[in-house]
Motif scaffolding. Structure first.
Motif, PDB file in Angstrom:
ATOM      1  N   VAL A 153      22.461  60.524 -11.764  1.00 61.66           N
ATOM      2  CA  VAL A 153      21.678  60.456 -12.855  1.00 61.66           C
ATOM      3  C   VAL A 153      20.804  59.272 -13.014  1.00 61.66           C
ATOM      4  O   VAL A 153      19.604  59.148 -13.029  1.00 61.66           O
ATOM      5  N   GLN A 154      21.388  58.288 -12.562  1.00 61.83           N
ATOM      6  CA  GLN A 154      20.855  56.884 -12.339  1.00 61.83           C
ATOM      7  C   GLN A 154      19.480  56.936 -11.292  1.00 61.83           C
ATOM      8  O   GLN A 154      18.416  56.482 -11.584  1.00 61.83           O
ATOM      9  N   LYS A 198      28.438  61.436 -10.026  1.00 58.67           N
ATOM     10  CA  LYS A 198      27.775  62.285 -10.915  1.00 58.67           C
ATOM     11  C   LYS A 198      26.435  61.267 -11.813  1.00 58.67           C
ATOM     12  O   LYS A 198      25.324  61.317 -11.828  1.00 58.67           O
ATOM     13  N   HIS A 199      27.348  59.924 -12.107  1.00 56.40           N
ATOM     14  CA  HIS A 199      26.539  59.043 -12.951  1.00 56.40           C
ATOM     15  C   HIS A 199      25.374  58.674 -11.984  1.00 56.40           C
ATOM     16  O   HIS A 199      24.401  58.219 -12.408  1.00 56.40           O
ATOM     17  N   ARG A 226      17.868  59.507 -10.349  1.00 55.54           N
ATOM     18  CA  ARG A 226      16.698  60.409 -11.025  1.00 55.54           C
ATOM     19  C   ARG A 226      16.063  59.850 -12.171  1.00 55.54           C
ATOM     20  O   ARG A 226      15.016  59.874 -12.167  1.00 55.54           O
ATOM     21  N   VAL A 227      16.796  59.201 -12.937  1.00 58.93           N
ATOM     22  CA  VAL A 227      15.985  58.553 -14.024  1.00 58.93           C
ATOM     23  C   VAL A 227      15.331  57.291 -13.320  1.00 58.93           C
ATOM     24  O   VAL A 227      13.994  56.987 -13.809  1.00 58.93           O
TER      25      VAL A 227
END
Length: 75
Positions: free
Chosen positions: A55-56, A51-52, A58-59
């Motif tokens: 997110v990374q 999950k992390h 996508r950022v």
């Protein structure tokens, strides 16, 4: 040595072997439970890491898009 000593020694030896086998079985069961708990913990942590990482990524994409938009606004 008479037969009673031999029989007593045999019974004591059998009891020792049985007790040792029983303790080994219990120890194995406890270790198996701990291993199963560790596997569950690793699965949970693995999902969190995945999950992390999502997110990374996508950022990073968002930062690239912001840079593109900033360059367009400067023109």
């Amino acid at each position: 040595m008479d037969w009673t000593e031999i029989i007593t020694a045999g019974i004591a030896a059998a009891g020792a072997v049985a007790g040792s086998a029983l303790m080994q079985s219990k120890t194995t069961a406890v270790l198996k439970e701990r291993l199963d708990a560790l596997r569950k913990d690793v699965e949970v942590l693995s999902r969190r890491v995945d999950k992390h990482n999502g997110v990374q990524e996508r950022v990073l994409l968002a930062e690239c898009k912001i840079e593109e938009l900033e360059k367009e606004l400067e023109k």
